[in-house]
Design a protein around this motif. Structure first.
Motif, PDB file in Angstrom:
ATOM      1  N   LYS A 140      17.382  16.095   3.809  1.00 29.80           N
ATOM      2  CA  LYS A 140      18.005  17.375   3.030  1.00 29.80           C
ATOM      3  C   LYS A 140      18.755  15.837   1.811  1.00 29.80           C
ATOM      4  O   LYS A 140      18.895  15.709   0.390  1.00 29.80           O
ATOM      5  CB  LYS A 140      19.132  18.269   2.957  1.00 29.80           C
ATOM      6  N   PHE A 141      19.362  15.107   2.534  1.00 31.45           N
ATOM      7  CA  PHE A 141      19.737  13.496   1.959  1.00 31.45           C
ATOM      8  C   PHE A 141      18.426  12.843   1.429  1.00 31.45           C
ATOM      9  O   PHE A 141      18.770  12.507  -0.128  1.00 31.45           O
ATOM     10  CB  PHE A 141      20.637  13.195   2.969  1.00 31.45           C
ATOM     11  N   ALA A 142      17.794  12.540   1.587  1.00 31.07           N
ATOM     12  CA  ALA A 142      16.212  11.739   1.364  1.00 31.07           C
ATOM     13  C   ALA A 142      15.631  12.696   0.178  1.00 31.07           C
ATOM     14  O   ALA A 142      16.053  11.892  -0.793  1.00 31.07           O
ATOM     15  CB  ALA A 142      16.143  11.627   2.425  1.00 31.07           C
ATOM     16  N   VAL A 146      16.849  10.709  -3.233  1.00 32.42           N
ATOM     17  CA  VAL A 146      15.356   9.953  -4.524  1.00 32.42           C
ATOM     18  C   VAL A 146      15.000  11.616  -6.063  1.00 32.42           C
ATOM     19  O   VAL A 146      15.102  10.752  -6.516  1.00 32.42           O
ATOM     20  CB  VAL A 146      13.989  10.336  -3.572  1.00 32.42           C
ATOM     21  N   MET A 147      15.483  12.333  -5.315  1.00 28.07           N
ATOM     22  CA  MET A 147      15.775  13.086  -6.992  1.00 28.07           C
ATOM     23  C   MET A 147      16.478  12.432  -7.768  1.00 28.07           C
ATOM     24  O   MET A 147      16.483  12.232  -9.248  1.00 28.07           O
ATOM     25  CB  MET A 147      15.628  15.153  -6.387  1.00 28.07           C
ATOM     26  N   LEU A 148      17.528  12.256  -7.126  1.00 25.03           N
ATOM     27  CA  LEU A 148      18.864  11.617  -8.323  1.00 25.03           C
ATOM     28  C   LEU A 148      18.325  10.372  -8.582  1.00 25.03           C
ATOM     29  O   LEU A 148      18.846  10.170  -9.798  1.00 25.03           O
ATOM     30  CB  LEU A 148      19.972  11.639  -7.527  1.00 25.03           C
ATOM     31  N   PHE A 149      18.491   9.284  -7.964  1.00 23.88           N
ATOM     32  CA  PHE A 149      17.193   7.949  -8.696  1.00 23.88           C
ATOM     33  C   PHE A 149      16.722   8.068  -9.533  1.00 23.88           C
ATOM     34  O   PHE A 149      16.708   7.146 -10.355  1.00 23.88           O
ATOM     35  CB  PHE A 149      16.619   7.416  -7.007  1.00 23.88           C
ATOM     36  N   LEU A 150      15.611   9.058  -8.984  1.00 26.18           N
ATOM     37  CA  LEU A 150      14.519   9.363  -9.851  1.00 26.18           C
ATOM     38  C   LEU A 150      14.663   9.770 -11.494  1.00 26.18           C
ATOM     39  O   LEU A 150      14.383   9.156 -12.517  1.00 26.18           O
ATOM     40  CB  LEU A 150      13.557   9.886  -9.770  1.00 26.18           C
ATOM     41  N   VAL A 151      15.670  10.481 -11.435  1.00 22.16           N
ATOM     42  CA  VAL A 151      16.615  11.031 -13.320  1.00 22.16           C
ATOM     43  C   VAL A 151      16.962  10.036 -13.051  1.00 22.16           C
ATOM     44  O   VAL A 151      16.794  10.177 -14.719  1.00 22.16           O
ATOM     45  CB  VAL A 151      17.243  11.980 -12.675  1.00 22.16           C
ATOM     46  N   LEU A 152      18.045   9.487 -12.726  1.00 23.89           N
ATOM     47  CA  LEU A 152      19.031   8.265 -13.638  1.00 23.89           C
ATOM     48  C   LEU A 152      18.060   7.178 -13.758  1.00 23.89           C
ATOM     49  O   LEU A 152      18.062   6.512 -15.098  1.00 23.89           O
ATOM     50  CB  LEU A 152      19.711   7.917 -12.317  1.00 23.89           C
ATOM     51  N   TYR A 153      17.026   7.151 -13.094  1.00 27.83           N
ATOM     52  CA  TYR A 153      16.066   5.913 -13.230  1.00 27.83           C
ATOM     53  C   TYR A 153      15.430   5.356 -14.772  1.00 27.83           C
ATOM     54  O   TYR A 153      15.582   5.283 -15.606  1.00 27.83           O
ATOM     55  CB  TYR A 153      15.278   5.130 -12.303  1.00 27.83           C
ATOM     56  N   TYR A 154      14.845   6.907 -14.486  1.00 31.00           N
ATOM     57  CA  TYR A 154      14.158   7.330 -15.590  1.00 31.00           C
ATOM     58  C   TYR A 154      14.405   7.072 -16.407  1.00 31.00           C
ATOM     59  O   TYR A 154      13.864   7.485 -17.854  1.00 31.00           O
ATOM     60  CB  TYR A 154      12.564   7.903 -15.440  1.00 31.00           C
ATOM     61  N   VAL A 232      22.658   3.346  -6.055  1.00 29.42           N
ATOM     62  CA  VAL A 232      24.318   3.291  -5.731  1.00 29.42           C
ATOM     63  C   VAL A 232      24.486   4.985  -6.190  1.00 29.42           C
ATOM     64  O   VAL A 232      25.420   5.433  -5.336  1.00 29.42           O
ATOM     65  CB  VAL A 232      25.277   2.048  -5.931  1.00 29.42           C
ATOM     66  N   THR A 233      24.629   5.177  -7.716  1.00 32.46           N
ATOM     67  CA  THR A 233      25.296   6.186  -7.864  1.00 32.46           C
ATOM     68  C   THR A 233      24.125   7.954  -7.030  1.00 32.46           C
ATOM     69  O   THR A 233      25.165   8.393  -6.787  1.00 32.46           O
ATOM     70  CB  THR A 233      25.025   6.103  -9.482  1.00 32.46           C
ATOM     71  N   ALA A 234      23.470   7.748  -6.888  1.00 30.02           N
ATOM     72  CA  ALA A 234      22.616   8.387  -6.314  1.00 30.02           C
ATOM     73  C   ALA A 234      22.563   8.544  -4.697  1.00 30.02           C
ATOM     74  O   ALA A 234      22.921   9.489  -4.392  1.00 30.02           O
ATOM     75  CB  ALA A 234      20.600   8.406  -6.305  1.00 30.02           C
ATOM     76  N   PHE A 235      23.027   7.323  -4.337  1.00 34.45           N
ATOM     77  CA  PHE A 235      23.125   7.381  -2.697  1.00 34.45           C
ATOM     78  C   PHE A 235      24.346   8.569  -2.571  1.00 34.45           C
ATOM     79  O   PHE A 235      24.447   8.891  -1.769  1.00 34.45           O
ATOM     80  CB  PHE A 235      22.935   6.083  -2.021  1.00 34.45           C
TER      81      PHE A 235
END
Length: 321
Positions: A140-142, A146-154, A232-235
């Motif tokens: 669940k954490f992973a 990943v979802m938060l990181f992809l949203v922020l990155y893109y 770091v924000t996504a993590f």
């Protein structure tokens, strides 16, 4: 008399709390005590609390009491109140002491001990529920990370596209809400200010920084640290902690990343020789250093939370016999 010590070797001390003649006061008092006794026994089950005296049936009165307490903790809950009440009524002849005495033995020997056992079960269920709620599911954490990181990155890439001249250019966003350009200007302004403090002549625009006698550097999109800030924000937001704890780590972390970024820009502007250092990619090297520092910081952030929980649990109540 004041200041006089009297040694009393004979006789008995009788303590009578007249407030306890009121049954409501007595029940409220023992209801509060049952909370403490239940919490103490749960902590003993979890090895947080231990006896300070060595239990010994044939030792001193305190050691004998410790032995009896240890025996009590090993008896099954809900059965021991009935056993204790029966012992007081039959073997201690409480049944022959009158109506008031029987009521007292029932309330203090059975009701109070039964309430303690009920509260022990409640505490254990609540702790188990809290543990299952706070338990970290790696999958669940992973997935959340990943979802938060992809949203922020893109999102950053998309925003860069609509604020750069082209097919999907938005003049409103580029003029009024361009946080990417604002971050770039802030980094260049801070770097130029530090360089000027060091005694060098420096000028800059919205993308370039020039130091007299040293050369110029260009601050491209991939040098802003947006990717590592997204990481770091996504993590932090994917990790199960309170929002206040997340913000207390995330804000200094982002400020620290940009402080290191400014330091890098200053060093590049003053000492970097592009022709002499073609082999070394300073951008990759800087990212490696940042990620190492970030991983160490995240490790201690996670460990600090677990250590804090253990410390609170261990210091909740004082150790007693």
């Amino acid at each position: 008399m004041p200041g006089t010590t009297i040694i009393w070797k004979q006789g008995h001390i009788l303590e009578e709390n007249l407030k306890e003649n009121d049954i409501a006061f007595w029940i409220n008092k023992h209801n509060r005590y049952s909370d403490l006794v239940a919490q103490e026994e749960v902590e003993r089950m979890q090895n947080i609390r231990r006896q300070t005296l060595k239990p010994n049936l044939f030792g001193s009165p305190d050691e004998r009491t410790a032995w009896l307490k240890q025996l009590w903790w090993q008896l099954p809950r809900y059965v021991r109140p009935a056993l204790y009440f029966s012992y007081r009524m039959i073997f201690q002849l409480g049944i022959f002491e009158g109506r008031t005495s029987v009521i007292f033995h029932f309330l203090q020997g059975f009701w109070f001990r039964l309430v303690v056992d009920i509260k022990i079960d409640e505490l254990l269920k609540n702790k188990q529920k809290q543990a299952s709620t706070n338990q970290i599911s790696p999958f669940k954490f992973a997935l959340k990370f990943v979802m938060l990181f992809l949203v922020l990155y893109y999102f950053n890439i998309l925003f860069l596209g609509v604020t750069s001249p082209g097919n999907h250019y938005s003049s409103f966003l580029a003029t009024h809400l361009n946080y990417i350009e604002g971050l770039r200007s802030l980094l260049l302004s801070c770097s130029a200010l530090i360089i000027s403090w060091l005694g060098f002549d420096v000028i800059h625009n919205h993308i370039d920084l020039l130091v007299a006698g040293k050369g110029a550097i260009r601050l491209a999109y991939d040098c802003l640290g947006l990717a590592i800030m997204s990481f770091v924000t996504a993590f932090v937001f994917a990790y199960p902690k309170k929002l206040r704890q997340k913000l207390m780590f995330l804000i200094p972390a982002i400020l620290g990343i940009q402080l290191l970024n400014v330091t890098r820009l200053v060093l590049l502007a003053l000492f970097w020789n592009r022709k002499a250092n073609k082999v070394i990619d300073h951008h990759t090297l800087f990212n490696i250093i940042l990620y190492i520092l970030l991983m160490i910081s995240l490790y201690f952030w996670i460990k600090h939370n677990h250590h804090r929980k253990d410390t609170i649990a261990e210091t909740n109540l004082p150790v007693s016999a």
